[in-house]
Design a protein around this motif. Sequence first.
Motif, PDB file in Angstrom:
ATOM      1  N   MET A 275       0.819  -1.182   0.000  1.00 30.36           N
ATOM      2  CA  MET A 275       0.000   0.000   0.000  1.00 30.36           C
ATOM      3  C   MET A 275       0.873   1.261   0.000  1.00 30.36           C
ATOM      4  N   LEU A 276       2.005   1.225   0.687  1.00 26.93           N
ATOM      5  CA  LEU A 276       2.859   2.406   0.769  1.00 26.93           C
ATOM      6  C   LEU A 276       3.548   2.740  -0.545  1.00 26.93           C
ATOM      7  N   LYS A 277       3.541   1.820  -1.504  1.00 24.51           N
ATOM      8  CA  LYS A 277       4.140   2.139  -2.802  1.00 24.51           C
ATOM      9  C   LYS A 277       3.406   3.295  -3.468  1.00 24.51           C
ATOM     10  N   ASP A 278       2.153   3.513  -3.087  1.00 24.56           N
ATOM     11  CA  ASP A 278       1.377   4.634  -3.617  1.00 24.56           C
ATOM     12  C   ASP A 278       1.755   5.960  -2.964  1.00 24.56           C
ATOM     13  N   TYR A 279       2.560   5.901  -1.898  1.00 23.02           N
ATOM     14  CA  TYR A 279       2.931   7.090  -1.132  1.00 23.02           C
ATOM     15  C   TYR A 279       4.447   7.120  -0.951  1.00 23.02           C
ATOM     16  N   PRO A 280       5.179   7.464  -2.008  1.00 22.13           N
ATOM     17  CA  PRO A 280       6.639   7.332  -1.982  1.00 22.13           C
ATOM     18  C   PRO A 280       7.350   8.225  -0.973  1.00 22.13           C
ATOM     19  N   ARG A 281       6.701   9.243  -0.462  1.00 23.16           N
ATOM     20  CA  ARG A 281       7.380  10.132   0.487  1.00 23.16           C
ATOM     21  C   ARG A 281       7.188   9.705   1.936  1.00 23.16           C
ATOM     22  N   ILE A 282       6.484   8.602   2.149  1.00 21.56           N
ATOM     23  CA  ILE A 282       6.335   8.052   3.499  1.00 21.56           C
ATOM     24  C   ILE A 282       7.418   6.995   3.703  1.00 21.56           C
ATOM     25  N   GLU A 283       8.209   7.164   4.746  1.00 25.23           N
ATOM     26  CA  GLU A 283       9.226   6.174   5.098  1.00 25.23           C
ATOM     27  C   GLU A 283       8.599   5.172   6.061  1.00 25.23           C
ATOM     28  N   SER A 284       8.903   3.907   5.879  1.00 21.87           N
ATOM     29  CA  SER A 284       8.347   2.896   6.774  1.00 21.87           C
ATOM     30  C   SER A 284       9.451   2.182   7.524  1.00 21.87           C
ATOM     31  N   ARG A 285       9.110   1.721   8.696  1.00 25.68           N
ATOM     32  CA  ARG A 285      10.007   0.920   9.529  1.00 25.68           C
ATOM     33  C   ARG A 285       9.182  -0.204  10.137  1.00 25.68           C
ATOM     34  N   SER A 286       9.803  -1.332  10.289  1.00 27.30           N
ATOM     35  CA  SER A 286       9.157  -2.475  10.919  1.00 27.30           C
ATOM     36  C   SER A 286       9.973  -2.862  12.143  1.00 27.30           C
ATOM     37  N   VAL A 287       9.286  -3.030  13.268  1.00 29.57           N
ATOM     38  CA  VAL A 287       9.962  -3.393  14.509  1.00 29.57           C
ATOM     39  C   VAL A 287       9.270  -4.613  15.093  1.00 29.57           C
ATOM     40  N   ASN A 288      10.045  -5.606  15.441  1.00 26.53           N
ATOM     41  CA  ASN A 288       9.524  -6.794  16.100  1.00 26.53           C
ATOM     42  C   ASN A 288       9.542  -6.534  17.605  1.00 26.53           C
ATOM     43  N   ALA A 289       8.366  -6.299  18.182  1.00 24.95           N
ATOM     44  CA  ALA A 289       8.279  -5.970  19.607  1.00 24.95           C
ATOM     45  C   ALA A 289       8.734  -7.128  20.493  1.00 24.95           C
ATOM     46  N   GLY A 290       8.738  -8.328  19.955  1.00 29.49           N
ATOM     47  CA  GLY A 290       9.244  -9.465  20.709  1.00 29.49           C
ATOM     48  C   GLY A 290      10.756  -9.418  20.868  1.00 29.49           C
ATOM     49  N   LYS A 291      11.426  -8.777  19.929  1.00 33.15           N
ATOM     50  CA  LYS A 291      12.887  -8.658  19.984  1.00 33.15           C
ATOM     51  C   LYS A 291      13.332  -7.328  20.576  1.00 33.15           C
ATOM     52  N   VAL A 292      12.544  -6.281  20.364  1.00 32.21           N
ATOM     53  CA  VAL A 292      12.856  -4.948  20.901  1.00 32.21           C
ATOM     54  C   VAL A 292      11.744  -4.602  21.882  1.00 32.21           C
ATOM     55  N   THR A 293      11.817  -5.186  23.065  1.00 31.89           N
ATOM     56  CA  THR A 293      10.700  -5.108  24.016  1.00 31.89           C
ATOM     57  C   THR A 293      10.410  -3.691  24.504  1.00 31.89           C
ATOM     58  N   GLU A 294      11.399  -2.819  24.501  1.00 34.74           N
ATOM     59  CA  GLU A 294      11.181  -1.451  24.978  1.00 34.74           C
ATOM     60  C   GLU A 294      10.220  -0.680  24.078  1.00 34.74           C
ATOM     61  N   ILE A 295      10.127  -1.082  22.827  1.00 30.63           N
ATOM     62  CA  ILE A 295       9.318  -0.336  21.866  1.00 30.63           C
ATOM     63  C   ILE A 295       7.834  -0.376  22.227  1.00 30.63           C
ATOM     64  N   ALA A 296       7.372  -1.484  22.784  1.00 27.70           N
ATOM     65  CA  ALA A 296       5.951  -1.604  23.131  1.00 27.70           C
ATOM     66  C   ALA A 296       5.556  -0.551  24.151  1.00 27.70           C
ATOM     67  N   GLY A 297       6.342  -0.385  25.179  1.00 26.74           N
ATOM     68  CA  GLY A 297       6.048   0.628  26.189  1.00 26.74           C
ATOM     69  C   GLY A 297       6.210   2.034  25.657  1.00 26.74           C
ATOM     70  N   PHE A 298       7.249   2.246  24.870  1.00 30.76           N
ATOM     71  CA  PHE A 298       7.515   3.571  24.323  1.00 30.76           C
ATOM     72  C   PHE A 298       6.376   4.032  23.422  1.00 30.76           C
ATOM     73  N   LEU A 299       5.866   3.112  22.582  1.00 28.87           N
ATOM     74  CA  LEU A 299       4.783   3.457  21.662  1.00 28.87           C
ATOM     75  C   LEU A 299       3.397   3.129  22.221  1.00 28.87           C
ATOM     76  N   MET A 300       3.361   2.592  23.434  1.00 33.17           N
ATOM     77  CA  MET A 300       2.114   2.132  24.037  1.00 33.17           C
ATOM     78  C   MET A 300       1.367   1.204  23.070  1.00 33.17           C
ATOM     79  N   ALA A 301       2.109   0.256  22.534  1.00 31.32           N
ATOM     80  CA  ALA A 301       1.578  -0.714  21.586  1.00 31.32           C
ATOM     81  C   ALA A 301       1.575  -2.079  22.258  1.00 31.32           C
TER      82      ALA A 301
END
Length: 68
Positions: free
Chosen positions: A1-27
């Motif tokens: 879907m993001l191919k239609d929006y070339p100026r949006i940068e995407s990142r993927s984070v595995n919350a199981g491997k980077v556990t701090e991210i869940a609390g930081f993003l409240m995800a």
Amino acid sequence: MLKDYPRIESRSVNAGKVTEIAGFLMAFTVPVIALYLDGREVLREARFIPVEKLRDDLKRIYEGVFDV
């Protein structure tokens, strides 16, 4: 879907491997899609993500920001 929006940068984070991210993003469920603009969250969808709503929201935000 993001191919239609070339100026949006995407990142993927595995919350199981980077556990701090869940609390930081409240995800605390997966998946989570969060869109930030200038450091401020402007869109969040989680768990059951309605694809058409996500597509419409991305289009609205992208066109508003990039004046397309």
